[in-house]
Scaffold this motif. Structure first.
Motif, PDB file in Angstrom:
ATOM      1  N   ARG A  95     -55.828  -4.108  -6.946  1.00  0.00           N
ATOM      2  CA  ARG A  95     -56.129  -2.867  -5.940  1.00  0.00           C
ATOM      3  C   ARG A  95     -56.570  -2.890  -5.872  1.00  0.00           C
ATOM      4  O   ARG A  95     -57.721  -2.504  -4.370  1.00  0.00           O
ATOM      5  N   GLN A  96     -57.365  -1.370  -6.655  1.00  0.00           N
ATOM      6  CA  GLN A  96     -57.865  -0.632  -6.856  1.00  0.00           C
ATOM      7  C   GLN A  96     -59.819  -0.910  -6.664  1.00  0.00           C
ATOM      8  O   GLN A  96     -60.986  -1.130  -6.104  1.00  0.00           O
ATOM      9  N   ASN A  97     -60.245  -3.007  -7.030  1.00  0.00           N
ATOM     10  CA  ASN A  97     -60.915  -3.177  -6.989  1.00  0.00           C
ATOM     11  C   ASN A  97     -60.688  -3.399  -6.119  1.00  0.00           C
ATOM     12  O   ASN A  97     -62.455  -2.791  -4.974  1.00  0.00           O
ATOM     13  N   ILE A  98     -60.159  -3.952  -4.640  1.00  0.00           N
ATOM     14  CA  ILE A  98     -60.322  -4.592  -3.322  1.00  0.00           C
ATOM     15  C   ILE A  98     -61.453  -3.276  -2.612  1.00  0.00           C
ATOM     16  O   ILE A  98     -61.255  -3.730  -1.748  1.00  0.00           O
ATOM     17  N   GLU A  99     -59.423  -1.840  -2.751  1.00  0.00           N
ATOM     18  CA  GLU A  99     -59.589  -0.607  -1.927  1.00  0.00           C
ATOM     19  C   GLU A  99     -61.419  -0.314  -2.498  1.00  0.00           C
ATOM     20  O   GLU A  99     -61.084   0.570  -1.811  1.00  0.00           O
ATOM     21  N   LEU A 100     -62.264  -0.733  -3.550  1.00  0.00           N
ATOM     22  CA  LEU A 100     -63.175   0.499  -3.532  1.00  0.00           C
ATOM     23  C   LEU A 100     -63.981   0.745  -2.805  1.00  0.00           C
ATOM     24  O   LEU A 100     -64.593   2.330  -2.324  1.00  0.00           O
ATOM     25  N   GLY A 101     -64.198  -0.341  -2.123  1.00  0.00           N
ATOM     26  CA  GLY A 101     -66.040  -0.106  -0.668  1.00  0.00           C
ATOM     27  C   GLY A 101     -64.817   1.198   0.413  1.00  0.00           C
ATOM     28  O   GLY A 101     -65.385   2.040   0.658  1.00  0.00           O
TER      29      GLY A 101
END
Length: 331
Positions: A95-101
């Motif tokens: 989730r954190q990777n997906i939401e990073l941008g």
């Protein structure tokens, strides 16, 4: 439909070697373009250029009607999302990777979560949102990288070999995603692949690259017809072609020309598709020979000059054409 990219007299030279030489090519907005070619054909170089990472050595690259330069490329890069063949993920949760941008753009947590839930559902990642990146398979990593790109709603999505090294389920998930994006016309999508048949089934236009140049022929036989799932047969208007039990629906059949076997006599072989025909055309093709065979349908087969001489093939010769059902694609 408006053009998103126009390439005019493009060259890219690495040290002293020309890697790309494109006289003229254009890509329409909201289209899906597949870049097809062997390793070293220039696919990744062209993707880097379309992502504004690499500038052409010479020529004119026009994006959304504006000629590109170093001053413009930074702004245009924000409208594109580029997923490379081996994407890098931080060792955060999925989730954190997906939401990073979104986080870097200052989007609040509630909206980020809503967006990541939606994109995770599209790519069958919902059960993995709490996992960390180092716990994922190669296919899962690729899907997370694509989700991270799509969540930003880019104008252009570029994918370098997105199907390489994927398991069957991950490949199907990404194919279905591309089909849904094509239907919605939300983004312009450009992806590279070695698989001509896959390119034809997913893309609205196919760009064939050979030694940095764009070619016109993809050397693939395609026929329209109906799939009989129970019989395992694809019926064109003239032939019944055996297909593998992988396909549940489809109105087009395709097989690469290099998968066809030519012989003067019927082969004693396990190949289920064997048709007798007549040679109706011969064409020199980059050191090989393209043979046109009328065997119910008109087929194109690629063989070597040595095979041409061994088989004593000439216009009007009777010939057998054979191929495995596993070489067939239906879409």
């Amino acid at each position: 439909m408006s053009l998103i990219y126009q390439l005019n007299n493009i060259q890219y030279i690495y040290t002293t070697t020309p890697v790309l030489r494109i006289d003229e090519y254009s890509i329409e907005e909201h289209s899906v373009t597949a870049l097809v070619g062997a390793n070293g054909s220039g696919k990744s170089t062209l993707l880097n250029m379309l992502a504004f990472i690499t500038e052409p050595t010479a020529g004119e690259l026009i994006y959304a009607g504006e000629k590109m330069s170093s001053a413009h490329s930074t702004d245009c890069r924000r409208e594109t999302a580029y997923v490379q063949q081996k994407p890098y993920l931080f060792n955060f949760s999925v989730r954190q990777n997906i939401e990073l941008g979104l986080k870097l753009r200052g989007i609040n947590k509630r909206l980020r979560r809503h967006s990541s839930d939606k994109i995770a559902e599209k790519l069958n990642l919902s059960k993995l949102l709490g996992r960390r990146a180092h716990e994922l398979s190669g296919g899962e990593l690729q899907k997370v990288a694509i989700a991270r790109a799509l969540i930003l709603e880019p104008r252009v999505l570029l994918l370098d070999e997105p199907f390489s090294h994927l398991d069957k389920n991950s490949r199907i998930d990404i194919e279905n995603l591309l089909k849904s994006l094509t239907a919605s016309a939300a983004q312009t999508i450009i992806f590279s692949t070695h698989d001509v048949l896959q390119a034809q089934s997913l893309a609205t236009q196919v760009c064939s690259l050979n030694q940095g140049r764009i070619g016109s022929s993809l050397h693939v036989n395609t026929f329209k017809g109906d799939l009989d799932v129970i019989a395992g047969v694809f019926k064109t208007s003239r032939l019944d072609i055996h297909v593998p039990p992988l396909f549940e629906a489809g109105s087009q059949l395709a097989i690469d020309s290099t998968q066809l076997v030519l012989s003067r006599e019927r082969l004693k072989s396990s190949m289920r598709n064997q048709f007798q025909g007549r040679v109706v055309g011969l064409q020199e093709l980059g050191g090989e020979v393209n043979i046109s065979v009328d065997a119910g349908e008109i087929w194109q087969a690629i063989i070597t000059h040595e095979a041409l001489n061994d088989l004593q093939i000439e216009i009007g010769a009777e010939i057998w054409l054979s191929f495995k059902s596993s070489a067939v694609q239906v879409f």
